[in-house]
Write an enzyme that holds these catalytic residues in place. Structure first.
Site, mmCIF file in Angstrom:
data_model
loop_
_atom_site.group_PDB
_atom_site.id
_atom_site.type_symbol
_atom_site.label_atom_id
_atom_site.label_comp_id
_atom_site.label_asym_id
_atom_site.label_seq_id
_atom_site.Cartn_x
_atom_site.Cartn_y
_atom_site.Cartn_z
ATOM 1 N N GLU A 192 37.224 46.488 43.703
ATOM 2 C CA GLU A 192 37.930 47.931 43.775
ATOM 3 C C GLU A 192 37.718 49.005 42.957
ATOM 4 O O GLU A 192 37.176 48.655 41.787
ATOM 5 C CB GLU A 192 39.479 47.813 44.365
ATOM 6 C CG GLU A 192 39.566 46.897 45.707
ATOM 7 C CD GLU A 192 41.059 47.062 46.114
ATOM 8 O OE1 GLU A 192 41.412 46.547 47.329
ATOM 9 O OE2 GLU A 192 41.851 47.444 45.371
ATOM 10 N N HIS A 238 46.553 58.274 46.845
ATOM 11 C CA HIS A 238 45.420 57.682 47.465
ATOM 12 C C HIS A 238 44.531 58.563 48.077
ATOM 13 O O HIS A 238 44.698 59.411 48.934
ATOM 14 C CB HIS A 238 45.834 56.486 48.314
ATOM 15 C CG HIS A 238 44.725 55.517 48.490
ATOM 16 N ND1 HIS A 238 43.351 55.703 49.257
ATOM 17 C CD2 HIS A 238 44.831 54.081 48.205
ATOM 18 C CE1 HIS A 238 42.830 54.514 49.212
ATOM 19 N NE2 HIS A 238 43.703 53.766 48.465
ATOM 20 N N ARG A 295 41.486 56.511 41.230
ATOM 21 C CA ARG A 295 41.753 57.144 42.328
ATOM 22 C C ARG A 295 42.309 58.643 41.937
ATOM 23 O O ARG A 295 42.094 59.562 42.952
ATOM 24 C CB ARG A 295 43.224 56.488 43.027
ATOM 25 C CG ARG A 295 42.754 55.050 43.484
ATOM 26 C CD ARG A 295 44.339 54.364 43.875
ATOM 27 N NE ARG A 295 43.853 53.282 44.624
ATOM 28 C CZ ARG A 295 44.776 52.344 44.879
ATOM 29 N NH1 ARG A 295 46.011 52.568 44.781
ATOM 30 N NH2 ARG A 295 44.386 51.072 45.623
ATOM 31 N N HIS A 299 50.975 57.716 47.506
ATOM 32 C CA HIS A 299 50.808 56.652 47.902
ATOM 33 C C HIS A 299 51.702 55.691 46.852
ATOM 34 O O HIS A 299 52.495 54.632 47.281
ATOM 35 C CB HIS A 299 49.304 56.191 47.453
ATOM 36 C CG HIS A 299 49.160 54.849 47.796
ATOM 37 N ND1 HIS A 299 49.182 54.078 48.927
ATOM 38 C CD2 HIS A 299 48.428 53.824 46.875
ATOM 39 C CE1 HIS A 299 48.669 52.848 48.797
ATOM 40 N NE2 HIS A 299 48.234 52.647 47.878
ATOM 41 N N ARG A 326 47.694 53.516 38.118
ATOM 42 C CA ARG A 326 47.907 51.919 38.499
ATOM 43 C C ARG A 326 46.318 51.667 38.914
ATOM 44 O O ARG A 326 45.762 52.217 39.566
ATOM 45 C CB ARG A 326 48.641 51.997 39.562
ATOM 46 C CG ARG A 326 48.668 50.401 40.147
ATOM 47 C CD ARG A 326 49.760 50.144 41.222
ATOM 48 N NE ARG A 326 49.516 50.993 42.360
ATOM 49 C CZ ARG A 326 48.692 50.557 43.345
ATOM 50 N NH1 ARG A 326 48.152 49.296 43.440
ATOM 51 N NH2 ARG A 326 48.530 51.292 44.367
#
Length: 533
Positions: free
Chosen positions: A126, A244, A290, A349, A384
């Site tokens: 990811e 997100h 992100r 998110h 994060r």
């Protein structure tokens, strides 16, 4: 804004129940901690609505852990620190990456089933990960974990899971900085209850519902953070909200997440002119962090119009079997991912900040702990790393229970202890009850989305601060106690997010100020904390 100590009253007719471990929240952090704690005493898990509702169940991508021979905890640590933009607590990250693989193995032993390949877990990559280290169960990993943990908890006679239980206030002795338990609203029976416990563990999740557009369920209203703040816990890093970037565009408030793993496995972003654009914003293109991808999407929408961009999965053979939940949900909306581009836009998110804790979940109030998204362990810093959240819930839930000797040898609290320290004069009462909770919630969500969202600036933040304070001072109780308590918590949490965003005069990770667009490592490599004095 005058934030009081309590939001509801306690009297001597309030029923009192006792347990060893009181865990508030039924996501991965709460349930895994319950399983561990049950070896040492009776456990009560309180769930706000139903056990099915949590961010854990909605997590698609997976859980990150260095379990492959070509990976290592050190590489995982490096990626986490890079994503955290200079604000991760390195000791906490080291604990996460070193202890994470063993916690994942325990999760598998508890019945969680991940996709396998040649006898080993199938790993995907990811955004911002240097290695493929994401264990997954198709695109419904969180739900697979939740089902396994619920089943295991329900089989344990020392664990009681009780639904429709809302955390109202944390009950403490301020003189001794000691937690006695919690005041809870039992919605099923429309009454307030007091739970007394040797250890009270807040695992209530995040605060995505503060925003008009979010991936979070209805229950994510910042309750644990707000209640802990009223009880004099520190809230830290609250300005850092993760949006997100790829969420299925719709007119619904809670929007459907399109997993990060889609881009990790070849999904491409296009603007409404049919142009790929991520190369103009970051060398990692679609695999950028992100916050970068979210701002890039906003920029493209601003330049070329429209409310969304497009995610292309048509060049991914077998996408419908690798991502069956995404395939099914898009098909219900008339979108076939095998031949159609998917309209996506960002949504709130994850809350990087929360209740400040030490490495063992301690909050600074004796007997009160926090874990999961409600806590700020220092792992995430300003942004994060994808799929670290589920791992954090496991690792730091375990570390709370490792203090079992201190917890079980603690003196027993009595109901008289609770009643003797409660001061009814410190219960919140709105000066002017004009705005119903439902209307207050909508107004707050719009304010937060418009002024405290992906891109912020001083004038908008000051406007938001005034409007939130105005709503707080005019909030009516309404007919539904739960709706009222939720909105008080949302306003409280929003106030702290806005204050933190105003104070941090730079851009870093999930906090971007258009009036201070640069990262400032000279003045701002520090954490902002707030305490209700």
């Amino acid at each position: 804004m005058n934030i009081t100590r309590y939001i509801a009253n306690v009297d001597r007719d309030t029923p009192v129940l006792t347990t060893d471990f009181l865990i508030i929240g039924g996501g991965i952090a709460g349930l895994f901690t319950a399983l561990k704690a049950a070896s040492y005493g009776k456990v009560v898990v309180l769930v706000k609505k139903s056990i099915e509702e949590s961010n854990t169940g909605l997590a698609q991508g997976g859980i990150a852990a260095a379990v492959h021979e070509e990976d290592s905890p050190f590489l995982h640590l490096e990626d986490t620190l890079e994503a955290g933009a200079g604000l991760c607590q390195i000791e906490a990250v080291d604990i996460l990456v070193r202890e994470g693989p063993e916690r994942v193995r325990e999760l598998i032993s508890a019945g969680a089933r991940f996709d396998m390949k040649n006898g080993s877990p199938s790993l995907t990559r990811e955004g911002a990960h240097s290695k493929a280290r994401i264990l997954h169960a198709a695109d419904a990993t969180g739900e697979a974990i939740r089902i396994a943990l619920v089943k295991k908890c329900e089989e344990n006679p020392d664990i009681s899971i009780i639904e429709e239980q809302f955390l109202v206030d944390i009950l403490t002795s301020e003189k001794d900085a000691e937690c006695y338990g919690a005041l809870v609203y039992d919605r099923a029976h429309d009454l307030r209850l007091i739970y007394i416990a040797r250890a009270t563990i807040i695992a209530t999740g995040g605060a995505g519902q503060l925003y008009k557009n979010t991936t979070n369920p209805e229950v994510a209203t910042g309750d644990g953070m707000a209640a802990s703040f009223r009880a004099a816990c520190r809230l830290t890093d609250m300005e850092f909200i993760q949006f997100h970037p790829t969420v299925l565009y719709s007119q619904e408030s809670r929007r459907f997440l399109i997993s990060e793993a889609v881009r990790g496995e070849g999904g491409l972003l296009y603007n409404n002119r049919g142009e790929r654009f991520m190369a103009s914003y970051h060398p990692l293109e679609e695999l950028a962090p992100r916050d970068v991808v979210s701002r890039a999407i906003l920029s493209e929408m601003s330049k070329h119009g429209g409310d969304f961009v497009y995610l292309d999965m048509t060049g991914m053979p077998g996408a419908e079997t690798r991502f069956p939940n995404i395939f099914r949900t898009c098909l219900e909306k008339g979108i076939d991912i095998r031949r159609d581009y998917v309209p996506v836009s960002p949504a709130a998110h994850y809350t990087m900040g929360g209740i400040a804790t030490g490495a063992s979940g301690e909050t600074g109030i004796y007997g009160l702990y926090a874990c999961g998204e409600a806590a700020c362990t220092g792992v995430h810093g300003a942004n994060r790393l994808a799929s670290n959240s589920l791992l954090e819930g496991l690792v730091f839930g375990q570390r709370i229970v490792e203090n079992f000797e201190e917890i079980l040898y603690r003196r027993r609290i009595s109901a008289d202890d609770v009643f003797s320290v409660f001061d009814p004069a410190r219960v919140y009462r709105s000066p002017q009850e004009k705005i119903e909770p439902g209307e207050a919630r909508k107004r707050l969500q719009n304010i937060m989305w418009e002024q405290v969202g992906i891109i912020r600036h001083e004038a908008g933040l000051k406007m938001a601060n005034q409007e939130v304070e105005g709503i707080y001072n005019q909030l009516a109780r309404g007919d539904d106690p739960l709706a009222y308590y939720e909105v008080v918590n949302m306003l409280t949490t929003a106030h702290i997010i806005i204050q933190a965003a105003l104070w941090r005069k730079e851009s870093r990770g999930g906090h971007f100020r258009s009036d201070y667009p640069a990262r400032d490592d000279i003045r701002w490599v520090k954490h902002l904390s707030f305490v209700n004095c």
